[in-house]
Design a protein around this motif. Structure first.
Motif, PDB file in Angstrom:
ATOM      1  N   LEU A  84       2.352  -8.816   1.343  1.00  0.00           N
ATOM      2  CA  LEU A  84       2.217  -7.264   1.326  1.00  0.00           C
ATOM      3  C   LEU A  84       1.270  -6.846   2.763  1.00  0.00           C
ATOM      4  O   LEU A  84       0.960  -6.997   3.923  1.00  0.00           O
ATOM      5  N   ALA A  85       0.058  -7.850   2.488  1.00  0.00           N
ATOM      6  CA  ALA A  85      -1.464  -7.166   3.070  1.00  0.00           C
ATOM      7  C   ALA A  85      -1.496  -7.823   4.431  1.00  0.00           C
ATOM      8  O   ALA A  85      -1.546  -7.310   5.420  1.00  0.00           O
ATOM      9  N   HIS A  86      -0.808  -9.080   4.178  1.00  0.00           N
ATOM     10  CA  HIS A  86      -1.814  -9.906   5.276  1.00  0.00           C
ATOM     11  C   HIS A  86      -0.310  -9.652   6.056  1.00  0.00           C
ATOM     12  O   HIS A  86      -0.358 -10.048   7.567  1.00  0.00           O
ATOM     13  N   ALA A  87       1.075  -9.230   5.912  1.00  0.00           N
ATOM     14  CA  ALA A  87       1.922  -8.666   6.702  1.00  0.00           C
ATOM     15  C   ALA A  87       1.948  -6.506   7.307  1.00  0.00           C
ATOM     16  O   ALA A  87       2.483  -6.672   8.132  1.00  0.00           O
ATOM     17  N   GLY A  88       0.449  -6.898   6.616  1.00  0.00           N
ATOM     18  CA  GLY A  88       0.386  -5.402   7.715  1.00  0.00           C
ATOM     19  C   GLY A  88       0.999  -4.269   6.898  1.00  0.00           C
ATOM     20  O   GLY A  88       1.056  -3.379   7.199  1.00  0.00           O
ATOM     21  N   ARG A  89       1.440  -4.887   5.877  1.00  0.00           N
ATOM     22  CA  ARG A  89       2.424  -3.211   5.425  1.00  0.00           C
ATOM     23  C   ARG A  89       1.726  -2.272   3.774  1.00  0.00           C
ATOM     24  O   ARG A  89       1.859  -1.785   3.159  1.00  0.00           O
ATOM     25  N   LEU A  90       0.627  -2.523   3.716  1.00  0.00           N
ATOM     26  CA  LEU A  90      -0.096  -1.771   2.454  1.00  0.00           C
ATOM     27  C   LEU A  90      -1.319  -0.850   3.183  1.00  0.00           C
ATOM     28  O   LEU A  90      -2.169  -1.346   4.161  1.00  0.00           O
ATOM     29  N   GLU A  91      -1.174   0.147   2.712  1.00  0.00           N
ATOM     30  CA  GLU A  91      -2.526   1.015   3.946  1.00  0.00           C
ATOM     31  C   GLU A  91      -3.994   0.968   2.597  1.00  0.00           C
ATOM     32  O   GLU A  91      -3.844   0.475   1.153  1.00  0.00           O
ATOM     33  N   PHE A  93       8.067  -2.488  -3.930  1.00  0.00           N
ATOM     34  CA  PHE A  93       7.622  -3.634  -2.666  1.00  0.00           C
ATOM     35  C   PHE A  93       7.849  -3.261  -1.062  1.00  0.00           C
ATOM     36  O   PHE A  93       7.309  -3.328   0.136  1.00  0.00           O
ATOM     37  N   GLY A  94       9.274  -2.222  -0.452  1.00  0.00           N
ATOM     38  CA  GLY A  94       9.228  -1.273   0.348  1.00  0.00           C
ATOM     39  C   GLY A  94       9.023  -2.335   1.371  1.00  0.00           C
ATOM     40  O   GLY A  94       9.541  -2.164   3.133  1.00  0.00           O
ATOM     41  N   LEU A  95      10.404  -2.742   0.570  1.00  0.00           N
ATOM     42  CA  LEU A  95      10.656  -4.533   1.720  1.00  0.00           C
ATOM     43  C   LEU A  95      12.532  -4.664   1.911  1.00  0.00           C
ATOM     44  O   LEU A  95      13.192  -3.487   0.522  1.00  0.00           O
ATOM     45  N   ASN A  96      12.876  -5.056   2.495  1.00  0.00           N
ATOM     46  CA  ASN A  96      15.032  -5.126   2.905  1.00  0.00           C
ATOM     47  C   ASN A  96      14.627  -6.789   3.178  1.00  0.00           C
ATOM     48  O   ASN A  96      14.187  -7.057   3.366  1.00  0.00           O
ATOM     49  N   SER A  97      14.741  -7.091   1.600  1.00  0.00           N
ATOM     50  CA  SER A  97      15.081  -8.182   0.981  1.00  0.00           C
ATOM     51  C   SER A  97      16.614  -8.736   0.947  1.00  0.00           C
ATOM     52  O   SER A  97      17.927  -8.066   1.389  1.00  0.00           O
ATOM     53  N   ASN A  98      16.489 -10.040   1.315  1.00  0.00           N
ATOM     54  CA  ASN A  98      17.697 -11.245   1.595  1.00  0.00           C
ATOM     55  C   ASN A  98      17.280 -12.401   0.862  1.00  0.00           C
ATOM     56  O   ASN A  98      16.385 -13.208   1.383  1.00  0.00           O
ATOM     57  N   SER A 141       2.038   3.189  -3.966  1.00  0.00           N
ATOM     58  CA  SER A 141       1.114   4.315  -3.276  1.00  0.00           C
ATOM     59  C   SER A 141       0.892   3.590  -2.457  1.00  0.00           C
ATOM     60  O   SER A 141       1.159   4.464  -1.379  1.00  0.00           O
ATOM     61  N   LEU A 142       0.844   2.436  -1.711  1.00  0.00           N
ATOM     62  CA  LEU A 142       0.346   2.003  -0.892  1.00  0.00           C
ATOM     63  C   LEU A 142       0.850   1.233   0.341  1.00  0.00           C
ATOM     64  O   LEU A 142       0.240   1.327   1.140  1.00  0.00           O
ATOM     65  N   VAL A 143       2.235   1.159  -0.150  1.00  0.00           N
ATOM     66  CA  VAL A 143       3.231   0.537   1.046  1.00  0.00           C
ATOM     67  C   VAL A 143       3.459   1.544   1.749  1.00  0.00           C
ATOM     68  O   VAL A 143       3.962   3.397   1.841  1.00  0.00           O
ATOM     69  N   LYS A 144       3.600   0.977   3.078  1.00  0.00           N
ATOM     70  CA  LYS A 144       3.623   1.913   4.420  1.00  0.00           C
ATOM     71  C   LYS A 144       5.475   1.722   4.335  1.00  0.00           C
ATOM     72  O   LYS A 144       5.965   0.927   4.773  1.00  0.00           O
ATOM     73  N   GLU A 145       5.465   2.828   5.195  1.00  0.00           N
ATOM     74  CA  GLU A 145       6.400   3.280   5.025  1.00  0.00           C
ATOM     75  C   GLU A 145       7.082   2.627   7.264  1.00  0.00           C
ATOM     76  O   GLU A 145       6.109   3.045   7.836  1.00  0.00           O
ATOM     77  N   ASP A 184       5.165 -13.113  10.182  1.00  0.00           N
ATOM     78  CA  ASP A 184       4.283 -12.510   9.819  1.00  0.00           C
ATOM     79  C   ASP A 184       3.537 -13.253   9.134  1.00  0.00           C
ATOM     80  O   ASP A 184       2.175 -13.046   8.673  1.00  0.00           O
ATOM     81  N   VAL A 185       4.426 -13.391   7.424  1.00  0.00           N
ATOM     82  CA  VAL A 185       4.000 -14.405   6.822  1.00  0.00           C
ATOM     83  C   VAL A 185       4.944 -15.741   6.447  1.00  0.00           C
ATOM     84  O   VAL A 185       5.322 -15.460   6.220  1.00  0.00           O
TER      85      VAL A 185
END
Lengths: 408, 408
Positions: free
Chosen positions: B397-404, B247-252, B13-17, B334-335
């Motif tokens: 995620l936090a360090h990547a600025g991806r969480l509200e 996690f709202g990520l596009n992973s590879n 619920s905290l993951v930024k889009e 970023d991380v």
């Protein structure tokens, strides 16, 4: 209990069969301490411990947390934790703990409680919950008096005096259960509570206990100051998973005092007869080395010295243990844990909540390289500052090569 | 699973889009080690790693715990943890793990199991659970023999040989479920267990498996020593929340070996074709940098060297990875997390329970200022000594600025 069982299930499913490695758990009771002068050293830091320090160099260190943050453990729960059982979830009843403390041979269907002689006024209200701290001799006489005069035809009754106003109550009969409320209101100005069953199958014991209480009040009526009694912590020998079954170990407990032999019995360990000295404890360890693979060795005098506020004596006992350490190391244990069950700082003259110095030595450990065994040395170790005591045993199993991989 | 879902729900619920920041998870398999000489250094401490050490200076360090205290992880659960899933709760079935390990393209309705060829006596009792460790060639021949002769008209059957007596069993059909008990009694002197469904919707698969087993026993009857088989860990491709969704990520995923590509598929990551070298893995990372925002890069050879007991080779592989690090840093992630999935000390020639050196670099981290990447350096780091592996991803995620913010 779901989580407990689950954790045991996972661990248990990984336990290898037929392993022969050996684990020693050396517990110096009340080991953790405090400086008595500002800026000074603790008992353990003061003690000259060349053998422990040399072992620390090759070990992992930390401070373990016996219960929860800030909680001062009793001896029972503290040992339950060291045996790998979360003491919050595996809670020993007060009655059972008291029975262990007096070396009472508790049977599975016995109902045990902790008793206090107390003083009541004419209205039956409690005026002194400890009956003016009557002497131990008076307590013993009152127990005798009750045993001679109380009639409970369908049961066996045991009353074992403890110190001063305290005694252990045990009711023996077939199929008894112990879901019974305390009669002790834990306050003055109130009457004793009537023993009520909290489950149908505890009714029989509750009825007998009410009969005991009413007869006892009659018999004690003219005594002074102990003219009544209260009971609390009705409980039974717990039906827990057995240590040897859970962890795949063949265990042997070596101790001088009833409480520690009792708590080892509680988890189903084999228990040696009481030792008379630390040297005799080492004799027992050597003599039974080939017959078991887990050894719980309990040193009492560190705690007694702490309780007495005798800093120097506690230092001296630790130095005696250090001198005995080579006898353990000569046996080549695969894992040796040296810790306490809790802290008993001489400064406080009592058990305390401070985390407990701990070292785990094994040829398969990743040594911290800290060549000193003391509270502040341990606090720099890789086990951290609040390592849960009940996670030491799984860690010992791992270092002893006794656990399979989790998943492929 | 309630807790699992709840934890993901909060995080999710905290993951930024629409965030574009990039995270790299660099896993050196089996990275953690032990000194081979008393008082010596581990593999990682021995390796000359100027790039990792310089990065450590600007990072937060710690040792992560892959499963639970004292537990040695398999590769599957260890990676599941690094992907942010608690491996105790997200437990991969044995059959699925085996299918991943042989690069089998498992479909959602397939039922997979791990098979062993074994030896039974005339009464059908198992006398050798590994059929005398038959050669891999014999195992392959037996799989062929069965595939040619077993008739299961309504299903597709796959038998993929693994090493020696091991094979992967896969039954393919519509709507199959895998709640089926092991046929492997995991002991000698007992007969194989009959495959029984533990739920109604698994009955169809259980019936087919019983038919397979009875035909297989007929076909293998005259073989020696492998005249029977047992199956265990019936399981299916799990229906877990997908990594990208949670996690709202596009992973590879970039890896050389099937197991690691497979476990990435298990959580729904995009997976690159197998790389042939670490250099090619870096090529793939660079080539796909703009198309994804989470990159799992897996280095296998640290683990293989550890399993072979080759301390020096493991040191050398770590130094090779160190030399490749600038290629990752040049992409300006970023991380960047550098860790292992577990420890594989050359001393033990196997996976182990020891916690795993970990570093998280990000321009937004609060650096520990420890300019060294090694086990004991990490044990002084601010992530602590037993950081749960599955908490690294939320931290990334936090360090990547991806969480509200949680709450306003």
């Amino acid at each position: 209990m779901e989580n407990v069982i689950m954790d045991f299930d996972i661990l248990n499913s990984l336990v290898k069969e037929g392993e022969k490695s050996k684990i020693v758990l050396l517990v110096m009771d009340g080991l953790g301490g405090l400086p008595i002068t500002p800026g000074g050293k603790t008992e353990l830091e003061t003690a000259r411990t060349p053998n422990l320090d040399a072992l620390a160099e090759k070990s992992i260190l930390g401070l373990q947390l016996p219960i929860l943050q800030g909680m001062t453990p009793g001896s029972g729960p503290a040992h339950i934790g060291l045996f790998g059982y979360n003491p919050i979830k595996f809670n020993i009843g007060r009655g059972v703990l008291s029975a262990l403390g007096v070396d009472f041979d508790l049977q599975p269907e016995d109902v045990a409680a902790r008793g206090n002689f107390c003083t009541v006024d004419e209205a039956g209200l409690i005026t002194d919950r400890r009956a003016g701290r009557i002497s131990t001799e008076v307590g013993e006489k009152l127990c005798d008096l009750l045993l001679k005069n109380v009639k409970l035809p369908d049961f066996e009754l045991f009353l074992v005096p403890e110190k001063e106003y305290r005694f252990v109550f045990v009711l023996r009969g077939k199929g008894l259960k112990a879901d019974i409320c305390d009669t002790d209101p834990q306050a003055t100005g109130k009457p004793a509570i009537i023993a009520q069953a909290d489950s149908l199958d505890s009714v029989e014991a509750a009825v007998a206990i009410r009969s005991f209480v009413s007869q006892a009040n009659e018999i004690l009526r003219d005594q002074s100051p102990a003219n009544s009694l209260v009971l609390r912590g009705f409980s039974q020998f717990p039906d827990w998973p057995r240590f040897n079954d859970v962890f795949g170990l063949n265990s042997n407990a070596i101790a001088m005092y009833p409480m520690y032999r009792g708590v080892a019995k509680l988890v189903g360990m084999h228990v040696m007869p009481p030792a008379n000295s630390m040297e005799e404890e080492m004799d027992m360890l050597e003599a039974t080395w080939k017959d078991y693979d887990f050894f719980f060795v309990h040193i009492k005098k560190t705690d007694s010295a702490g309780e007495d506020g005798n800093f120097d004596l506690k230092v001296h006992v630790i130095e005696q243990v250090d001198a005995l350490l080579p006898r353990i190391l000569n046996l080549n244990p695969d894992v040796l844990i040296v810790t306490g069950d809790h802290s008993t700082p001489a400064l406080l003259k009592s058990h305390s909540w401070h985390p407990v110095p701990t070292m785990l030595y094994s040829p398969t450990c990743r040594p911290d390289g800290i060549g000193e065994y003391g509270e502040r040395a341990c606090s720099r170790g890789s086990l951290g500052n609040f390592y849960p005591s009940y996670e030491l045993l799984p860690l010992a199993l791992a270092h002893a090569g006794r656990l399979e991989k989790f998943g492929a």
